[in-house]
Write an enzyme that holds these catalytic residues in place. Structure first.
Site, PDB file in Angstrom:
ATOM      1  N   ASP A  87     157.358 -66.561 -58.331  1.00 25.60           N
ATOM      2  CA  ASP A  87     157.883 -65.206 -58.160  1.00 25.60           C
ATOM      3  C   ASP A  87     157.919 -64.549 -59.535  1.00 25.60           C
ATOM      4  O   ASP A  87     158.016 -65.233 -60.561  1.00 25.60           O
ATOM      5  CB  ASP A  87     159.294 -65.228 -57.563  1.00 25.60           C
ATOM      6  CG  ASP A  87     159.694 -63.911 -56.939  1.00 25.60           C
ATOM      7  OD1 ASP A  87     159.662 -63.798 -55.698  1.00 25.60           O
ATOM      8  OD2 ASP A  87     160.029 -62.970 -57.695  1.00 25.60           O
ATOM      9  N   ASP A 125     153.279 -63.289 -61.988  1.00 28.37           N
ATOM     10  CA  ASP A 125     152.910 -61.926 -61.625  1.00 28.37           C
ATOM     11  C   ASP A 125     151.657 -62.021 -60.776  1.00 28.37           C
ATOM     12  O   ASP A 125     150.561 -62.289 -61.292  1.00 28.37           O
ATOM     13  CB  ASP A 125     152.650 -61.091 -62.887  1.00 28.37           C
ATOM     14  CG  ASP A 125     152.220 -59.654 -62.580  1.00 28.37           C
ATOM     15  OD1 ASP A 125     151.993 -59.348 -61.390  1.00 28.37           O
ATOM     16  OD2 ASP A 125     152.092 -58.866 -63.532  1.00 28.37           O
ATOM     17  N   VAL A 126     151.784 -61.828 -59.470  1.00 26.78           N
ATOM     18  CA  VAL A 126     150.669 -62.045 -58.549  1.00 26.78           C
ATOM     19  C   VAL A 126     149.555 -61.017 -58.702  1.00 26.78           C
ATOM     20  O   VAL A 126     148.475 -61.182 -58.128  1.00 26.78           O
ATOM     21  CB  VAL A 126     151.144 -62.067 -57.083  1.00 26.78           C
ATOM     22  CG1 VAL A 126     151.996 -63.289 -56.814  1.00 26.78           C
ATOM     23  CG2 VAL A 126     151.891 -60.786 -56.718  1.00 26.78           C
ATOM     24  N   ASN A 174     152.736 -64.610 -49.866  1.00 29.30           N
ATOM     25  CA  ASN A 174     153.895 -63.922 -49.298  1.00 29.30           C
ATOM     26  C   ASN A 174     154.382 -62.762 -50.151  1.00 29.30           C
ATOM     27  O   ASN A 174     154.989 -61.820 -49.633  1.00 29.30           O
ATOM     28  CB  ASN A 174     155.032 -64.930 -49.105  1.00 29.30           C
ATOM     29  CG  ASN A 174     156.339 -64.260 -48.756  1.00 29.30           C
ATOM     30  OD1 ASN A 174     156.527 -63.759 -47.654  1.00 29.30           O
ATOM     31  ND2 ASN A 174     157.269 -64.235 -49.717  1.00 29.30           N
ATOM     32  N   TYR A 226     152.150 -48.609 -47.354  1.00 28.44           N
ATOM     33  CA  TYR A 226     152.454 -49.978 -46.947  1.00 28.44           C
ATOM     34  C   TYR A 226     151.504 -50.433 -45.836  1.00 28.44           C
ATOM     35  O   TYR A 226     150.952 -51.544 -45.883  1.00 28.44           O
ATOM     36  CB  TYR A 226     153.906 -50.040 -46.471  1.00 28.44           C
ATOM     37  CG  TYR A 226     154.375 -51.407 -46.040  1.00 28.44           C
ATOM     38  CD1 TYR A 226     154.664 -52.385 -46.987  1.00 28.44           C
ATOM     39  CD2 TYR A 226     154.549 -51.709 -44.695  1.00 28.44           C
ATOM     40  CE1 TYR A 226     155.107 -53.647 -46.588  1.00 28.44           C
ATOM     41  CE2 TYR A 226     154.997 -52.958 -44.285  1.00 28.44           C
ATOM     42  CZ  TYR A 226     155.268 -53.929 -45.239  1.00 28.44           C
ATOM     43  OH  TYR A 226     155.706 -55.166 -44.841  1.00 28.44           O
ATOM     44  N   LYS A 264     148.801 -53.558 -45.726  1.00 30.82           N
ATOM     45  CA  LYS A 264     148.921 -54.641 -44.758  1.00 30.82           C
ATOM     46  C   LYS A 264     147.747 -54.669 -43.772  1.00 30.82           C
ATOM     47  O   LYS A 264     147.334 -55.744 -43.316  1.00 30.82           O
ATOM     48  CB  LYS A 264     150.243 -54.528 -44.001  1.00 30.82           C
ATOM     49  CG  LYS A 264     151.467 -54.774 -44.881  1.00 30.82           C
ATOM     50  CD  LYS A 264     151.420 -56.149 -45.559  1.00 30.82           C
ATOM     51  CE  LYS A 264     152.712 -56.484 -46.265  1.00 30.82           C
ATOM     52  NZ  LYS A 264     152.677 -57.845 -46.872  1.00 30.82           N
ATOM     53  N   ILE A 274     162.641 -58.220 -39.533  1.00 28.63           N
ATOM     54  CA  ILE A 274     163.245 -59.518 -39.837  1.00 28.63           C
ATOM     55  C   ILE A 274     164.497 -59.310 -40.682  1.00 28.63           C
ATOM     56  O   ILE A 274     164.502 -58.508 -41.627  1.00 28.63           O
ATOM     57  CB  ILE A 274     162.253 -60.432 -40.578  1.00 28.63           C
ATOM     58  CG1 ILE A 274     160.916 -60.517 -39.806  1.00 28.63           C
ATOM     59  CG2 ILE A 274     162.858 -61.809 -40.792  1.00 28.63           C
ATOM     60  CD1 ILE A 274     161.016 -61.130 -38.427  1.00 28.63           C
ATOM     61  N   THR A 321     166.111 -60.066 -43.352  1.00 27.86           N
ATOM     62  CA  THR A 321     166.035 -60.611 -44.706  1.00 27.86           C
ATOM     63  C   THR A 321     167.105 -59.975 -45.583  1.00 27.86           C
ATOM     64  O   THR A 321     167.780 -59.013 -45.183  1.00 27.86           O
ATOM     65  CB  THR A 321     164.661 -60.317 -45.319  1.00 27.86           C
ATOM     66  OG1 THR A 321     164.480 -58.887 -45.374  1.00 27.86           O
ATOM     67  CG2 THR A 321     163.543 -60.936 -44.492  1.00 27.86           C
TER      68      THR A 321
END
Length: 255
Positions: free
Chosen positions: A40, A66-67, A93, A159, A163, A192, A194
């Site tokens: 993360d 850092d993805v 994810n 977004y 996706k 969800i 979260t």
């Protein structure tokens, strides 16, 4: 059915939040025998999550990541291999939600959304596929999309674009690597419960009631619901599944 992930090594991105999908997924796979590597951008929190798993008796490591940085993916993959010697499962994810009507979304907003949610999946899959291909034993990659990648939702243009991109990107590369027994699938969560969702609704009970009323099962899902689906797709029980999309949404998109 007992999912068996013994001797599997799994890398899960975006796993710093104790109440998030990434950590729920990591915990579920650890419970089924997998060795877990968490990443993360929030280094302090992701290291804490690895410690949480270790205290439960599971094998887990973590590092900052850092993805959106290609070089960082090389570092992470090197760390996974140096630690565990292989990679069997990759869960892309990590993601953010830049919400707003299109008239209010700036070019900077748009670029940030696609960079974090779509570019990162491209980079992760490139790194994961290369490693799994070298190993020659197949593997499983699970990319997190959303119901917003399947149906139109006002206020989610950027977004949804990210996706929706994840969905078809997943199918394309699944076909490219099917003959190598590397399976690539997408999971599409609905609403969800979260940590992020809790914060968003904490001061707006009316919004929560409206959202849940629109879900056929009349409740939001739990992070573990997503984790269970991902653990299944990561396992050999799903050995003939690739290029598919799995909706976990309490019936939302069936309406």
């Amino acid at each position: 059915m007992m999912i068996d992930l013994n001797d599997k090594v799994a890398l899960v991105t975006g796993a710093a939040s104790a109440g998030g999908l990434g950590f729920a997924t990591a915990k579920k796979m650890a419970e089924q025998g997998a060795r877990i590597f968490l990443t993360d951008i929030d280094e302090t929190s992701v290291l804490e999550r690895a410690e949480d798993l270790q205290k439960m008796g599971f094998e887990a490591r973590a590092m900052a990541h850092d993805v959106t940085d290609e070089a960082a993916w090389k570092d992470v993959m090197g760390s996974v291999i140096n630690t565990y010697g292989k990679l069997d499962i990759l869960v892309n994810n990590a993601g953010i939600a830049v919400l707003g009507m299109i008239k209010d979304i700036t070019k900077a907003d748009w670029d940030k959304q696609l960079k974090v949610n779509l570019d990162s999946v491209y980079l992760g899959c490139k790194a994961g596929l290369d490693q799994m291909s070298q190993q020659g034993n197949g593997g499983s990659i699970i990319n997190l999309s959303s119901v917003a990648g399947l149906i139109g939702v006002p206020g989610t243009a950027a977004y949804a674009a990210s996706k929706g991109g994840v969905r078809l990107f997943t199918k394309s590369i699944a076909l490219e690597y099917a003959a190598e027994n590397i399976r690539v699938n997408s999971v599409h969560p609905g609403m969800i419960w979260t940590d992020m969702q809790k914060v968003a609704i904490a001061d707006n009970k009316e919004q929560y009631d409206l959202i849940t009323a629109a879900i056929p099962m009349k409740r939001m899902g739990e992070p573990e619901d997503i984790g269970s689906m991902i653990a299944f797709l990561a396992s050999d029980d799903a050995k003939y599944i690739t290029g598919a999309e799995f909706v976990v949404d309490g019936g939302m998109v069936a309406q």
